[in-house]
Enzyme design. Sequence first.
Site, PDB file in Angstrom:
ATOM      1  N   ASN A 155      26.689  74.363  48.860  1.00 47.81           N
ATOM      2  CA  ASN A 155      26.434  75.597  49.598  1.00 47.81           C
ATOM      3  C   ASN A 155      26.414  75.315  51.098  1.00 47.81           C
ATOM      4  O   ASN A 155      25.805  74.351  51.544  1.00 47.81           O
ATOM      5  CB  ASN A 155      25.100  76.211  49.159  1.00 47.81           C
ATOM      6  CG  ASN A 155      25.185  76.768  47.739  1.00 47.81           C
ATOM      7  OD1 ASN A 155      25.717  77.845  47.515  1.00 47.81           O
ATOM      8  ND2 ASN A 155      24.686  76.013  46.780  1.00 47.81           N
ATOM      9  N   ASP A 163      14.728  76.459  47.169  1.00 47.46           N
ATOM     10  CA  ASP A 163      15.193  77.229  48.331  1.00 47.46           C
ATOM     11  C   ASP A 163      14.651  78.657  48.227  1.00 47.46           C
ATOM     12  O   ASP A 163      15.305  79.626  48.602  1.00 47.46           O
ATOM     13  CB  ASP A 163      16.725  77.228  48.417  1.00 47.46           C
ATOM     14  CG  ASP A 163      17.224  77.644  49.815  1.00 47.46           C
ATOM     15  OD1 ASP A 163      16.424  77.652  50.771  1.00 47.46           O
ATOM     16  OD2 ASP A 163      18.417  77.977  49.938  1.00 47.46           O
TER      17      ASP A 163
END
Length: 438
Positions: A269, A328
Amino acid sequence: WKMPTNKSVSKAPITQFVNCRILRDHKLQREDLWVREGRILDPEKLFFDEEGYADQRVDCEGLIIAPGFIDVQINGGYGIDFSQATSNVRGGVALVAKKILEHGVTSFLPTLVTSPPNIYHKVLSEVKVHSGGVEGAGVLGKEAVRKDVDTSSYVRLVLISGHDIQYCIPYNCCHLEGPFISLEKKGAHPEQYLRSFQSGGMLDLIETYGTLDNVAMVTLAPELPNSEKVVRELAQRGITVSLGHSVANLSQAEEAVQNGASFITHLFNAMLPFHHRDPGIVGLLTSDQVPQDRTVFYGMIADGIHTNSAALRIAHRAHPTGLVLVTDAITAMGLPPGRHTLGQQVIEIQGLHAYVAGTKTLSGSIATMDMCVRHFKQASGCSVEQALEAASLHPAQLLGITRCKGTLDYGADADLVLLDDAINVRATYIAGQEVWRK
């Protein structure tokens, strides 16, 4: 049930966890676990040297005992956003710390996304390392081992083999993700607050963050000019350098690792996709330019959304010992669908997806650590042991704190998570004390 304690070197009560499988040396072993004064005891020493017994027994009814989970990238949750300079920063951190006990998390690094300098100055001065307990998971710091020092309130004595007494001294506690990142790979980070190392490096860091005293990890883009000096200096100060939100090619990433970087922020990502002629940061997983004595760790958001299961499997099979599960998680973890804040942005929750409002840009997850461990095991086909170690041992190794955290070795902190075979959390212990039970 109580037994007398004989000849013991300590008057403190001893707890014996029975009828359990404990994760030790990468295997689930049918053994009892002994705890005294918040630490894991060697039963042989207890029996033969001290002729001691347990004061209380905990029947685990066949459950697994693993080291407590460690989350090195969590932006908030339950309506709290660590990147907001509220009037009660500590209260916000404390609320999240309390809530994540039910996910098996016993230690974490509060993570700040790209923000203006005044936010860093305010928040970093407020967030402090503290040991966990019934009030919540511990805010984690790196640990220095020093002999014969003045013990402060959160220091506990550790008996190392023989009679050498050392102290575990935690310091540093936040993960700063940005603002020294790539414009092209900013993801959900607000463009107007991104910065480069224009003053040559460390000066830019101090101007932006105000201090490095409370910093455990910094995510930066290694292709930014003058980053080499910054990586070296941070690593020398014992601050973990992570590569992420970056368009670095493989040789830039390798140079950063040679200069001391040791982590990759949410692999795949916010970085260049893997390409066979230049694999970019992803190529670090199999690079032959990583120094022999070093491991490059990498964070994975195993929420079933951020990374396709095939990509998760490729990473795990290429470099299983480096995989670190991170949530996250953002403000909206634990909240209903709708609009919430993340730093300076508005975020929209739709099902399990968290987007920057009005876009399809993912902005962190609303996953919990136990969900990530379950999904990782199911998606990767790895063993229960590997799944549990990715949330405990590996993050502790990354931060260099395995003497105290991330294992059930003798002398380690008794931060424990009790789980059933489907990896559902049934109870959480910090320093041998029950802090949550289903």
